[in-house]
Design a protein around this motif. Structure first.
Motif, PDB file in Angstrom:
ATOM      1  N   SER A 277       0.946  -1.147   0.104  1.00 30.28           N
ATOM      2  CA  SER A 277       0.122  -0.027  -0.265  1.00 30.28           C
ATOM      3  C   SER A 277       0.775   1.216   0.364  1.00 30.28           C
ATOM      4  N   VAL A 278       1.709   1.463   0.820  1.00 25.05           N
ATOM      5  CA  VAL A 278       2.940   2.418   0.781  1.00 25.05           C
ATOM      6  C   VAL A 278       3.389   2.890  -0.530  1.00 25.05           C
ATOM      7  N   VAL A 279       3.498   1.452  -1.256  1.00 26.67           N
ATOM      8  CA  VAL A 279       4.462   1.618  -2.610  1.00 26.67           C
ATOM      9  C   VAL A 279       4.145   1.980  -3.647  1.00 26.67           C
ATOM     10  N   LEU A 280       2.338   1.463  -3.422  1.00 25.16           N
ATOM     11  CA  LEU A 280       1.477   1.605  -5.205  1.00 25.16           C
ATOM     12  C   LEU A 280       1.015   3.132  -4.554  1.00 25.16           C
ATOM     13  N   SER A 281       1.024   3.358  -3.354  1.00 24.88           N
ATOM     14  CA  SER A 281       0.652   5.189  -2.731  1.00 24.88           C
ATOM     15  C   SER A 281       1.228   6.265  -3.047  1.00 24.88           C
ATOM     16  N   VAL A 282       2.927   6.137  -3.446  1.00 23.07           N
ATOM     17  CA  VAL A 282       4.078   6.992  -3.138  1.00 23.07           C
ATOM     18  C   VAL A 282       3.702   6.815  -5.229  1.00 23.07           C
ATOM     19  N   VAL A 283       3.733   5.677  -5.560  1.00 23.61           N
ATOM     20  CA  VAL A 283       3.610   5.622  -7.149  1.00 23.61           C
ATOM     21  C   VAL A 283       2.478   6.535  -7.521  1.00 23.61           C
ATOM     22  N   CYS A 284       1.195   6.262  -7.375  1.00 26.29           N
ATOM     23  CA  CYS A 284       0.261   7.167  -7.453  1.00 26.29           C
ATOM     24  C   CYS A 284       0.315   8.115  -7.615  1.00 26.29           C
ATOM     25  N   ILE A 285       0.647   8.909  -6.200  1.00 25.21           N
ATOM     26  CA  ILE A 285       0.761  10.004  -6.072  1.00 25.21           C
ATOM     27  C   ILE A 285       1.835  10.361  -7.105  1.00 25.21           C
ATOM     28  N   PHE A 286       2.490  10.180  -7.511  1.00 26.25           N
ATOM     29  CA  PHE A 286       3.922  11.236  -8.018  1.00 26.25           C
ATOM     30  C   PHE A 286       3.167  11.572  -9.189  1.00 26.25           C
ATOM     31  N   ILE A 287       2.337   9.811  -9.976  1.00 27.12           N
ATOM     32  CA  ILE A 287       1.453  10.485 -11.352  1.00 27.12           C
ATOM     33  C   ILE A 287       0.710  10.800 -11.482  1.00 27.12           C
ATOM     34  N   THR A 288      -0.084  10.945 -10.072  1.00 28.72           N
ATOM     35  CA  THR A 288      -1.364  12.147 -10.536  1.00 28.72           C
ATOM     36  C   THR A 288      -0.797  13.859 -10.311  1.00 28.72           C
ATOM     37  N   ASN A 289       0.486  13.932  -9.644  1.00 27.84           N
ATOM     38  CA  ASN A 289       1.079  15.333  -9.048  1.00 27.84           C
ATOM     39  C   ASN A 289       1.703  15.866 -10.930  1.00 27.84           C
ATOM     40  N   LEU A 290       2.286  14.749 -11.809  1.00 28.69           N
ATOM     41  CA  LEU A 290       2.335  15.159 -12.823  1.00 28.69           C
ATOM     42  C   LEU A 290       1.274  16.110 -13.994  1.00 28.69           C
ATOM     43  N   VAL A 291       0.121  14.557 -14.049  1.00 24.13           N
ATOM     44  CA  VAL A 291      -1.386  15.130 -14.647  1.00 24.13           C
ATOM     45  C   VAL A 291      -1.097  16.341 -14.163  1.00 24.13           C
ATOM     46  N   ILE A 292      -2.087  16.274 -12.679  1.00 21.55           N
ATOM     47  CA  ILE A 292      -2.557  17.586 -12.348  1.00 21.55           C
ATOM     48  C   ILE A 292      -1.677  18.917 -12.701  1.00 21.55           C
ATOM     49  N   THR A 293       0.293  18.796 -12.463  1.00 20.00           N
ATOM     50  CA  THR A 293       0.203  20.060 -12.772  1.00 20.00           C
ATOM     51  C   THR A 293       0.809  20.470 -13.910  1.00 20.00           C
ATOM     52  N   GLN A 294       0.818  19.205 -15.019  1.00 17.94           N
ATOM     53  CA  GLN A 294       0.661  19.612 -16.843  1.00 17.94           C
ATOM     54  C   GLN A 294      -1.020  20.112 -17.102  1.00 17.94           C
ATOM     55  N   LEU A 295      -1.926  19.944 -16.289  1.00 14.16           N
ATOM     56  CA  LEU A 295      -3.358  20.163 -16.897  1.00 14.16           C
ATOM     57  C   LEU A 295      -3.427  22.181 -16.322  1.00 14.16           C
ATOM     58  N   GLN A 296      -2.533  22.369 -15.135  1.00 12.61           N
ATOM     59  CA  GLN A 296      -2.529  23.352 -14.680  1.00 12.61           C
ATOM     60  C   GLN A 296      -1.860  24.345 -15.425  1.00 12.61           C
ATOM     61  N   SER A 297      -0.639  24.002 -15.983  1.00 13.44           N
ATOM     62  CA  SER A 297       0.146  24.701 -16.487  1.00 13.44           C
ATOM     63  C   SER A 297      -0.168  24.588 -17.973  1.00 13.44           C
ATOM     64  N   MET A 298      -1.172  23.998 -18.898  1.00 12.93           N
ATOM     65  CA  MET A 298      -1.907  24.322 -20.078  1.00 12.93           C
ATOM     66  C   MET A 298      -3.274  25.279 -19.235  1.00 12.93           C
ATOM     67  N   PHE A 299      -3.533  25.297 -18.768  1.00 13.65           N
ATOM     68  CA  PHE A 299      -5.173  25.991 -18.480  1.00 13.65           C
ATOM     69  C   PHE A 299      -5.222  27.179 -17.730  1.00 13.65           C
ATOM     70  N   PHE A 300      -4.406  27.264 -17.023  1.00 11.48           N
ATOM     71  CA  PHE A 300      -3.643  28.355 -15.980  1.00 11.48           C
ATOM     72  C   PHE A 300      -2.235  28.531 -15.695  1.00 11.48           C
ATOM     73  N   PRO A 301      -2.013  28.805 -16.848  1.00  9.09           N
ATOM     74  CA  PRO A 301      -0.171  29.589 -16.395  1.00  9.09           C
ATOM     75  C   PRO A 301       0.014  30.657 -15.582  1.00  9.09           C
ATOM     76  N   ALA A 302       1.409  30.043 -15.088  1.00  6.82           N
ATOM     77  CA  ALA A 302       1.259  31.613 -14.314  1.00  6.82           C
ATOM     78  C   ALA A 302       1.953  32.335 -14.552  1.00  6.82           C
ATOM     79  N   GLN A 303       1.317  34.051 -13.484  1.00  7.52           N
ATOM     80  CA  GLN A 303       1.492  34.818 -13.742  1.00  7.52           C
ATOM     81  C   GLN A 303       1.344  36.398 -12.075  1.00  7.52           C
ATOM     82  N   ILE A 304       1.882  37.078 -12.895  1.00  9.86           N
ATOM     83  CA  ILE A 304       2.094  37.969 -11.805  1.00  9.86           C
ATOM     84  C   ILE A 304       0.301  38.620 -11.374  1.00  9.86           C
ATOM     85  N   SER A 305       0.080  38.682 -10.395  1.00 13.92           N
ATOM     86  CA  SER A 305      -1.472  39.122 -10.352  1.00 13.92           C
ATOM     87  C   SER A 305      -1.565  40.828  -9.486  1.00 13.92           C
TER      88      SER A 305
END
Length: 305
Positions: A277-305
């Motif tokens: 459970s620990v190993v699989l959770s860590v792997v899933c967390i890294f993959i999910t973080n990559l996907v969500i970060t890519q979606l954020q960069s695509m649709f909400f790019p960083a900019q000065i507020s």
């Protein structure tokens, strides 16, 4: 002594059909034949893929059941609130202090690395933005997920695994009680409750640790730190950090629950379930973080507020 080695006489008392000699096959005398290595490799690959697809299917089924029970029990006002609060407090006890202890060195390390680079390029006034964004966007959600996968997932998997090997899960099914509704769903809701709390604690402690290092080590003015952080960090970054924490919490509790419910083989099986459970959770967390970060960069790019 004169009988040929390739023949064998039937034992006394055998029937007429066994009387005679039997030719020895060369393949039988040398043992069973083995298939070529490429056939064994192909069989191993196919078996692994089939088992992996089966695990994914069971995970999807468990996720659907947990979501269904959560919505139905909430609508019918049948949520086991006492069990939910008990599990929330139990999981919060094993994760709150480690979250604080993890956040302080995380924020300090980011501030040290970023502060040194900013001083070299003469942009020390942007240290707050760089270190704060690093903690908010990546550091806090990842620390939250890894903390839940290490402490909370092991607690859930060990509890459910121990119940499984003691045949409590089978006894509940015999009595007509669904263990998913009775055991997994309260832990799922409890993990969803504590994920934003842990993320906020890590963000606050990490940012203040970064501020302390920036002011005392890199001679950054506190006002400049907060001004640059407020100019670059937006509510979108905080919202995505919370979204990541919630996604990580759901993945962790579902993986840990599945491994715990499928534990077998006594105490060794419980230990294997916790490790998996620990190993699989860590792997899933890294993959999910990559996907969500890519979606954020695509649709909400960083900019000065």
């Amino acid at each position: 002594m004169n009988q040929p080695a390739a023949t064998m006489t039937a034992p006394p008392g055998a029937g007429p059909e066994l009387i005679g000699t039997v030719e020895l096959d060369e393949s039988t005398s040398n043992g069973p034949s083995r298939s070529p290595w490429y056939e064994r490799l192909a069989h191993h690959v196919v078996t692994t893929i089939r088992l992996s697809l089966g695990t994914v299917g069971r995970s999807a089924q468990l996720s659907a059941e947990v979501l269904r029970y959560s919505v139905v029990d909430l609508v019918r006002l049948r949520l086991p609130m006492l069990e939910v609060l008990t599990q929330t407090w139990t999981l919060l006890k094993v994760t709150a202090l480690p979250a604080l202890l993890m956040a302080v060195p995380l924020g300090a390390e980011v501030s040290v690395q970023v502060g040194g680079l900013m001083n070299q390029v003469g942009a020390s006034s942007l240290a707050g933005a760089a270190s704060g964004l690093g903690v908010i966007s990546q550091g806090a959600p990842m620390a939250t997920g890894l903390l839940m996968s290490g402490a909370a997932a092991s607690a859930v998997a060990s509890d459910l695994g121990a119940r499984t090997i003691r045949e409590e899960i089978d006894a509940m099914r015999v009595m007509g009680i669904d263990p998913v509704e009775r055991l997994v769903m309260p832990r799922f809701i409890a993990m969803i409750f504590i994920a934003p709390i842990l993320c906020i604690v890590i963000i606050a402690a990490g940012v203040f640790a970064g501020l302390t290092i920036a002011v005392t080590v890199n001679d950054v003015v506190p006002g400049s730190f907060w001004q640059s952080l407020g100019a670059f960090a937006t509510t979108t970054d905080v919202a995505f950090a919370m979204l990541k924490a919630l996604a990580f919490a759901a993945l962790v509790v579902l993986v840990a629950s599945l491994r715990g419910l499928e534990a077998k083989g006594g105490p060794r099986g419980v230990a294997d379930a916790v490790n998996a459970s620990v190993v699989l959770s860590v792997v899933c967390i890294f993959i999910t973080n990559l996907v969500i970060t890519q979606l954020q960069s695509m649709f909400f790019p960083a900019q000065i507020s």
